[in-house]
Design an enzyme around this catalytic site. Structure first.
Site, PDB file in Angstrom:
ATOM      1  N   GLU A  47     -47.476  77.535 -19.424  1.00  0.00           N
ATOM      2  CA  GLU A  47     -48.312  78.927 -19.470  1.00  0.00           C
ATOM      3  C   GLU A  47     -49.263  78.801 -18.405  1.00  0.00           C
ATOM      4  O   GLU A  47     -49.401  79.589 -17.577  1.00  0.00           O
ATOM      5  CB  GLU A  47     -48.679  79.192 -20.595  1.00  0.00           C
ATOM      6  CG  GLU A  47     -47.660  79.402 -22.082  1.00  0.00           C
ATOM      7  CD  GLU A  47     -47.541  78.051 -22.632  1.00  0.00           C
ATOM      8  OE1 GLU A  47     -47.290  77.045 -22.026  1.00  0.00           O
ATOM      9  OE2 GLU A  47     -47.492  77.933 -23.702  1.00  0.00           O
ATOM     10  N   CYS A  70     -49.344  77.506 -27.525  1.00  0.00           N
ATOM     11  CA  CYS A  70     -49.773  76.529 -28.638  1.00  0.00           C
ATOM     12  C   CYS A  70     -51.362  77.125 -28.881  1.00  0.00           C
ATOM     13  O   CYS A  70     -52.153  77.716 -27.997  1.00  0.00           O
ATOM     14  CB  CYS A  70     -50.372  75.346 -28.307  1.00  0.00           C
ATOM     15  SG  CYS A  70     -51.377  75.052 -26.746  1.00  0.00           S
ATOM     16  N   ASP A 196     -26.483  38.912 -25.173  1.00  0.00           N
ATOM     17  CA  ASP A 196     -26.800  39.284 -23.623  1.00  0.00           C
ATOM     18  C   ASP A 196     -27.916  39.163 -22.921  1.00  0.00           C
ATOM     19  O   ASP A 196     -28.140  39.152 -21.941  1.00  0.00           O
ATOM     20  CB  ASP A 196     -26.377  40.865 -23.667  1.00  0.00           C
ATOM     21  CG  ASP A 196     -25.087  41.228 -24.155  1.00  0.00           C
ATOM     22  OD1 ASP A 196     -24.017  40.255 -24.473  1.00  0.00           O
ATOM     23  OD2 ASP A 196     -24.576  42.628 -24.600  1.00  0.00           O
ATOM     24  N   LEU A 200     -33.620  45.683 -20.693  1.00  0.00           N
ATOM     25  CA  LEU A 200     -33.884  46.887 -21.356  1.00  0.00           C
ATOM     26  C   LEU A 200     -35.087  47.621 -20.514  1.00  0.00           C
ATOM     27  O   LEU A 200     -35.743  48.059 -21.511  1.00  0.00           O
ATOM     28  CB  LEU A 200     -34.173  46.953 -22.971  1.00  0.00           C
ATOM     29  CG  LEU A 200     -32.982  46.178 -23.839  1.00  0.00           C
ATOM     30  CD1 LEU A 200     -33.339  45.908 -25.283  1.00  0.00           C
ATOM     31  CD2 LEU A 200     -31.775  46.941 -24.067  1.00  0.00           C
ATOM     32  N   GLY A 293     -25.649  46.493 -31.032  1.00  0.00           N
ATOM     33  CA  GLY A 293     -24.159  46.570 -30.708  1.00  0.00           C
ATOM     34  C   GLY A 293     -23.684  47.210 -31.808  1.00  0.00           C
ATOM     35  O   GLY A 293     -24.243  48.164 -32.440  1.00  0.00           O
TER      36      GLY A 293
END
Ligand SMILES: NC(=O)c1ccc[n+]([C@@H]2O[C@H](COP(=O)([O-])OP(=O)(O)OC[C@H]3O[C@@H](n4cnc5c(N)ncnc54)[C@H](OP(=O)(O)O)[C@@H]3O)[C@@H](O)[C@H]2O)c1
Length: 366
Positions: A47, A70, A196, A200, A293
């Site tokens: 806004e 808000c 592995d 990440l 996993g």
């Protein structure tokens, strides 16, 4: 509102754990004079950006915004004040704000003599869909959980010897890196770290926010000290463990600079996922991408804690005792299996992305 929704999408990378919001200002003659969107967490709200772009032409005009403005001092001053100061006559919103701290904007505007209404129609559903991840977090106090995996045509995530890099090709892997930048955290089980040693990390530079985290579910803190998630940017790693983690292991990880989060254990001694997710939500993680996993996928699915599934399917068959994408308890009867809804199906090179949602979050067109 249609244009405001388009603008909101520009915040896809960077505004979480704030919602994606777009706004447009029409002047007193109904001419579009300002546009804005919420680009980055803690930055100006949509806004305010639209009102700034419109300048004095907003006086006597109308503001369309995808989420209720808000009415509190958060990272920025209340939008209600900016709207009043700009001399806006009418405000139209698509969604009310479920966040009790920030809500009450509509009433505050009406009290200040501004006509404020909530829109009906298809835009409301679009606005909900756009912010479904944030709404899950704001309404339920747990993050939105997306489960992502690279799978073979027969649904396996690794070969029978545990090899999984790489099942899919480069184009699918790039798309999965994009997903990382749409989420606040990347979560794996310690089994994946051991098998592995993934990094990440975010690598595409799409999301300017540094507020992201990688999480390992590791009940007894058996993550190897030499793992990539410990050696590289340890301050961005959070190991979620149970009380059974030994003091020595805790100290070792703290000395390495890794964050620790202790949560209660389930009956089988592993991390209680419901509690863990709530604690992550309280730390501002609104959307979590789970990347393996099989055991972690299974536990989350068994507990009904997955909202979205993105599987990249490669045209290969791995067969034998190779692990399936989802382990856990599973279901005994077909009637107990939850039916998901496909949202999109896309090709990436030789692979296919299957994107499914729980039915209540899927678009009504199916
Ligand atoms: N193709 C793909 O997209 C992909 C992606 C990732 C991994 N993978 C493959 O998946 C395999 C690893 O999968 P995995 O099933 O062995 O390991 P995993 O799911 O990564 O980790 C399982 C471990 O996480 C810990 N954990 C803590 N709380 C848990 C909870 N509530 N539920 C489940 N686990 C919890 C447990 O160890 P503690 O009891 O010690 O805490 C458990 O043994 C590897 O072969 C890897 O290559 C494939």
């Amino acid at each position: 509102m249609h244009r405001a929704l388009e603008l909101a999408q520009k915040g896809r990378y960077g505004c979480s754990p704030n919602p994606m919001v777009g706004a447009v200002v029409l002047d007193a003659d109904g001419i579009l004079v300002g546009e804005g969107h919420h680009a980055v967490f803690g930055g100006p709200h949509a806004e305010v950006a639209a009102l700034e772009a419109a300048g004095s032409r907003s006086r006597g005009g109308c503001l369309y915004v995808t989420l209720e403005p808000c009415n509190h001092h958060g990272k920025t001053p209340p939008c209600v004040e900016a709207i009043v100061a700009a001399g806006i006559r009418r405000v139209v919103v698509a969604l009310r704000d479920p966040n009790t701290e920030a809500a009450g904007g509509l009433e505050a505007l009406i009290e200040r003599g501004i006509e404020a209404t909530v829109l009906g129609g298809p835009e409301v559903e679009q606005a909900r869909r756009l912010n479904r991840r944030w709404l899950r977090w704001a309404e339920s106090g747990r993050p939105w959980v997306t489960l992502k995996a690279a799978v073979s045509l027969d649904g396996r995530i690794a070969t029978r010897s545990g090899q999984s890099q790489w099942i899919t090709g480069e184009a699918a892997r790039r798309r999965s890196l994009e997903l990382r930048e749409e989420h606040d955290a990347i979560l794996v089980g310690v089994g994946t770290v051991v098998a592995d040693d993934p990094r990440l990390t975010r690598r595409l530079g799409l999301n300017p926010s540094q507020q992201w985290c990688r999480i390992v579910l590791d009940s007894g803190l058996r993550t190897p000290p030499g793992a990539a998630v410990v050696r590289k940017s340890p301050q961005q790693t959070l190991l979620v463990h149970t009380p059974r983690a030994e003091a020595e292991a805790r100290q070792g990880m703290l000395d390495a600079g890794v964050g620790l989060l202790e949560v209660p254990a389930r009956a089988d001694g592993r991390v209680d996922l419901g509690v863990a997710l709530k604690r992550l939500a309280a730390r501002g993680m609104a959307a979590v991408l789970v990347e393996g996993g099989a055991e972690v996928h299974g536990s989350l699915v068994d507990a009904g804690l997955v909202d979205e599934v993105v599987f990249f399917v490669a045209p290969t068959l791995l067969g034998g005792p190779a692990p399936a994408a989802v382990a856990g308890q599973g279901v005994a009867e077909l009637s107990q299996a939850r039916r998901w809804r496909f949202e999109t199906v896309q090709r990436h090179g030789d692979d296919v992305e299957l994107h499914a949602l729980i039915p209540e979050e899927a678009c009504s067109q199916g």
